[in-house]
Design a protein around this motif. Structure first.
Motif, PDB file in Angstrom:
ATOM      1  N   TYR A   1       0.636  -1.104   0.174  1.00 32.54           N
ATOM      2  CA  TYR A   1      -0.059   0.017  -0.088  1.00 32.54           C
ATOM      3  C   TYR A   1       0.798   1.244  -0.151  1.00 32.54           C
ATOM      4  O   TYR A   1       1.278   1.736   1.066  1.00 32.54           O
TER       5      TYR A   1
ATOM      6  N   GLY B   1      -2.146   5.859  -4.536  1.00 32.31           N
ATOM      7  CA  GLY B   1      -3.360   5.839  -4.593  1.00 32.31           C
ATOM      8  C   GLY B   1      -4.274   6.406  -3.357  1.00 32.31           C
ATOM      9  O   GLY B   1      -5.512   6.445  -3.793  1.00 32.31           O
ATOM     10  N   ALA B   2      -3.827   7.060  -2.519  1.00 31.81           N
ATOM     11  CA  ALA B   2      -4.560   7.517  -1.621  1.00 31.81           C
ATOM     12  C   ALA B   2      -5.205   8.991  -2.070  1.00 31.81           C
ATOM     13  O   ALA B   2      -4.560   9.828  -2.509  1.00 31.81           O
ATOM     14  N   ASP B   3      -6.548   8.718  -2.044  1.00 31.02           N
ATOM     15  CA  ASP B   3      -7.303  10.058  -2.741  1.00 31.02           C
ATOM     16  C   ASP B   3      -8.204  10.811  -1.276  1.00 31.02           C
ATOM     17  O   ASP B   3      -9.086   9.967  -0.842  1.00 31.02           O
ATOM     18  N   LYS B   4      -8.027  11.985  -1.641  1.00 34.47           N
ATOM     19  CA  LYS B   4      -8.712  12.766  -0.522  1.00 34.47           C
ATOM     20  C   LYS B   4     -10.209  12.739  -0.835  1.00 34.47           C
ATOM     21  O   LYS B   4     -10.886  12.853   0.304  1.00 34.47           O
TER      22      LYS B   4
ATOM     23  N   PHE C   1     -11.938  10.320  -1.158  1.00 38.97           N
ATOM     24  CA  PHE C   1     -12.409   9.024  -0.331  1.00 38.97           C
ATOM     25  C   PHE C   1     -12.650   9.244   1.063  1.00 38.97           C
ATOM     26  O   PHE C   1     -13.175   8.369   1.831  1.00 38.97           O
TER      27      PHE C   1
ATOM     28  N   ARG D   1      -8.520   0.511   1.704  1.00 41.29           N
ATOM     29  CA  ARG D   1      -7.508   0.630   1.112  1.00 41.29           C
ATOM     30  C   ARG D   1      -7.068   2.135   1.066  1.00 41.29           C
ATOM     31  O   ARG D   1      -5.890   2.400   1.011  1.00 41.29           O
ATOM     32  N   ASN D   2      -8.034   3.165   0.793  1.00 42.77           N
ATOM     33  CA  ASN D   2      -7.392   4.306   0.882  1.00 42.77           C
ATOM     34  C   ASN D   2      -6.950   4.871   2.227  1.00 42.77           C
ATOM     35  O   ASN D   2      -5.880   5.735   2.007  1.00 42.77           O
ATOM     36  N   ARG D   3      -7.386   4.270   3.201  1.00 42.21           N
ATOM     37  CA  ARG D   3      -6.874   4.645   4.701  1.00 42.21           C
ATOM     38  C   ARG D   3      -5.516   4.104   4.730  1.00 42.21           C
ATOM     39  O   ARG D   3      -4.621   4.808   5.264  1.00 42.21           O
TER      40      ARG D   3
ATOM     41  N   ASN E   1      -3.361   3.508   2.250  1.00 42.55           N
ATOM     42  CA  ASN E   1      -2.427   4.161   1.465  1.00 42.55           C
ATOM     43  C   ASN E   1      -2.150   5.456   2.191  1.00 42.55           C
ATOM     44  O   ASN E   1      -0.887   6.071   1.986  1.00 42.55           O
TER      45      ASN E   1
END
Length: 743
Positions: free
Chosen positions: A650, A653-656, A658, A719-721, A723
């Motif tokens: 991981y 791809g972390a995206d704000k 989400f 997954r976002n968290r 990342n």
């Protein structure tokens, strides 16, 4: 409670052994007595050239009675088991006691060991101490088996009580203990009977024996400085010589003599060394001119002519010694003024530095080439640095250094000045050996720094190449000292230089790697590039920078010689890091903080590494440091577990968009701000600012973990968290590898 007095009287004990021997006597006796149950209130040990003395106050008269309970076999056990237990306890069956236990009836033995008289215990411990005394060198004499540093003549051993003193009976190889000793060998040689320590010390003083070595030292120094001051002069301080001279006399008599005028033109260090090494004289200096004009000698007796005969004899011997020194000095000066240093340098071609590392001449060639490359980095003139390196060892061939090896370097400076060489070159001849120890001054002149670094790096790479590295407490070639010297030269002169490059250059010029011209040229090219690159990935970076390389050499980049060179340099760098940890630990920087910084790129640039470590140490002492560390470790642990479970990394791809919680959004914003600020600060090498920017993450990281569950049921959010946690690791990882910090 009685007091104990022990004196071991012998022929003269070497001065260098006396202090250690007195402490060994004290430790072995007190350890043995305490182990046997005899405690005491105080102990002190003293020494003179002919005696070791130990005094114990408040000793118990008897060792205490000891009662011990031992658990034996079960009642009804086989007779052999019970008999064996009885033998070990020294009891009979009717002395055993039966007791009920949860596992049934068991025999118990109550063993009582009655106390013993102090004299009996002292005799046993003293005999064992004398027979097993840890002298570094000892001898036997006569027909006995006893070994001592010099023939042991008598043993004084008495217990003093209020009602009188008693001799502790003891006989070792025909030497029976008693209550007598002897005064000064010449001035009061008669036997003296004593009743206790105070009586002993007072009678020895009247018999011209100063028992305490510290008192002898103080008396010598006070009288010496008084006599020098009366003549408008000063004594050159030498604590080592003072301790040695105090170990040569029991009744110090200080005498001051003059040095013949014909020797006053000799360098003061030559006079001082000659007098100290050959005759144990103190040098007396004229503070106005800096010249050594007189000397102080310490006799072991008073004479009717107030030492005139002793002084005349010493002056006669001194003149003969200094005549030799003058001859060496004038011959050496004639050589360098008429022929320069070339004859001496040529002689070094026949001097082996180490049987696996070649001659001193070959070593000089390597040091000169390396000093030339290092010179621009330390702000030195390359030509002067090379010139200094080529003559720095030349004085090893001089007659003066042959006679007085401890003057190497210093005489090189004198001879270089006499030969008309530039002052920077002359100074480097003396300074390039420094620093020799942790308290030694570090050279600061650029030429001296360049030669000193080249000299020490060549030594280290050479012994690493032949696998002669320090092991445990063994370091016969003083490689730890050389590494510490490099560290101090770099740090105290704020030198910005990666160590990979110079070390590789040293290998490139070493005979063991010059197996083919193309390969050698390639390695030298890589080394030169590495010196400019100075990064953790120096090898790959150097390959890219070292253009153009010979095509044949490029094909051989994976050759064993190259791989071995790079491997050895990496191992040497780890050694530097280990020494740096010790150096910085003494300055209050934690080992885990240093480890966290060593893990970063550019760790062969010690100045950069230390700047980062000091900033991180300060950060960890702040309120934000430990708290942010906990947040980082929590993020790192969750991330590591998830990556292991899911089999993926991981890191992207972390995206704000989400983000579901305000704290999550705040963390996204904080990371975006801090990443750029930390990156800019790191690039500018402003580690304090980088730590400040990292500290700003503490509050949003804490808020995030308080409000958010990372492993959400929603897989996209999870997954976002994860990342996002990776982003925390990445941003903080710009500063140091925080995973290596404890806490």
């Amino acid at each position: 409670m009685p007091d104990l007095l022990i004196e071991l009287f012998s022929e003269e004990i070497p001065a260098r052994m006396q202090a250690r021997a007195a402490e060994d006597l004290k430790k072995r006796m007190t350890d043995g007595l305490v182990e046997a149950g005899l405690t005491y209130a105080g102990a002190h040990a003293l020494s003179t050239p002919r005696r070791l003395t130990l005094a114990l106050e408040g000793l118990l008269e008897h060792s205490p009675t000891v009662r011990e309970e031992r658990k034996g076999p079960k009642v009804g056990a086989p007779d052999k088991a019970i008999e064996g237990f009885l033998r070990g306890a020294g009891l009979t069956r009717d002395q055993l006691e039966e007791r009920d236990t949860p596992k049934g009836a068991v025999y118990f033995a109550l063993i009582e060991k009655p106390g013993r008289p102090a004299a009996e215990i002292i005799a046993e411990v003293l005999e064992d101490t004398i027979r097993n005394f840890p002298w570094s060198k000892s001898m036997r004499w006569g027909t006995g088996t006893l070994r001592w540093v010099r023939p042991l003549q008598s043993i004084l051993c008495i217990l003093s009580k209020e009602d009188g003193a008693e001799v502790v009976p003891l006989d070792i190889d025909g030497i029976a203990s008693g209550n007598t000793t002897y005064g000064h060998r010449f001035m009061a040689p008669d036997q003296i009977t004593v009743t206790g320590f105070d009586d002993y010390a007072a009678k020895l003083k009247r018999a011209h024996v100063v028992l305490d070595p510290a008192e002898r030292e103080a008396a010598i120094w006070q009288e010496a400085t008084n006599q020098a001051f009366a003549s408008g002069l000063e004594v050159v301080e030498d604590k080592g010589l003072l301790a040695e001279v105090a170990g040569l006399v029991e009744w110090p008599v200080v005498l001051m003599g003059a040095i013949d005028d014909e020797f006053l033109a000799l360098p003061p260090e030559v006079l001082q060394t000659s007098m100290k090494e050959h005759q144990k004289f103190f040098s007396v200096r004229n503070p106005k001119t800096g010249r050594i004009e007189k000397f102080i000698t310490v006799a072991n007796r008073e004479t009717a002519d107030n030492g005139a005969t002793i002084l005349a004899g010493n002056q006669k011997v001194l003149s003969a010694r200094l005549a030799d020194a003058k001859f060496f000095w004038e011959n050496d000066l004639r050589t360098v003024t008429e022929h320069g240093f070339e004859p001496w340098v040529a002689k070094l071609g026949n001097v082996t530095f180490h049987n696996k590392l070649g001659t001193q001449a070959a070593r000089i060639d390597r040091i000169a080439a390396l000093a030339r490359e290092i010179a621009p980095v330390v702000g030195a003139d390359a030509d002067l640095a090379e010139q200094a390196a080529r003559v720095a060892k030349a004085d090893l061939s001089s007659e003066m250094v042959y006679e007085f090896p401890e003057l190497q370097g210093l005489m090189g400076r004198y001879y270089a000045e006499a030969a008309g060489l530039p002052q920077d070159v002359a100074n480097a001849c003396e300074a390039h050996y420094s620093p020799l120890g942790p308290s030694d001054d570090v050279p600061t002149e650029p030429v001296s720094v360049a030669v000193a670094l080249a000299d020490k790096l060549d030594t280290l790479t050479g012994f690493w190449a032949i696998d002669e590295k320090p092991t445990g407490s063994k370091d016969p070639f003083a490689l730890r000292r050389a590494a510490l010297g490099v560290i101090r030269l770099v740090l105290e002169n704020d030198v910005r230089m990666g160590l990979y490059g110079p070390a590789l250059q040293s290998f490139a010029r070493r005979d063991g790697f010059q197996t083919g011209s193309a390969r050698t040229n390639a390695l030298e090219e890589l080394a030169n590039a590495a010196l400019k690159v100075g990064s953790k990935d120096v090898i790959d970076a150097a390959k890219k920078s070292a253009q153009p390389l010979d095509p044949e050499a490029v094909d051989k980049l994976a050759d064993t010689s190259f791989n071995r060179a790079f491997s050895i340099v990496s191992d040497l760098l780890s050694f530097f890091h280990d020494r740096l940890k010790v150096f910085l630990r003494d300055q209050g920087i934690r080992h885990d903080v240093i480890d966290a910084c060593i893990a970063m790129e550019g760790n062969d640039d010690l100045t950069l590494l230390v700047k980062r470590a000091r900033a991180l140490e300060d950060f960890m002492k702040s309120e934000d440091g430990p708290n942010l560390l906990q947040g980082f470790k929590r993020a790192n642990n969750i991330l590591a577990q998830a990556e292991e479970k899911d089999g993926v990394e991981y890191s992207y791809g972390a995206d704000k968009k989400f983000a579901e919680d305000d704290s999550e959004i705040a963390l996204f914003d904080a990371l975006a701000t801090s990443e750029g600020a930390i990156s800019s600060a790191i690039e500018a090498e402003d580690f304090a600012a980088a730590m400040g920017s990292m500290a700003a993450l503490r509050a949003p990281v804490d808020a995030f973990f308080e409000a958010v569950q990372v492993n959400s049921d929603n897989e996209v959010v999870r997954r976002n968290r994860l990342n996002l946690l990776s982003q925390i690791r990445k941003v903080c990882g710009q500063v140091a590898d925080l995973s290596r910090i404890e806490g």
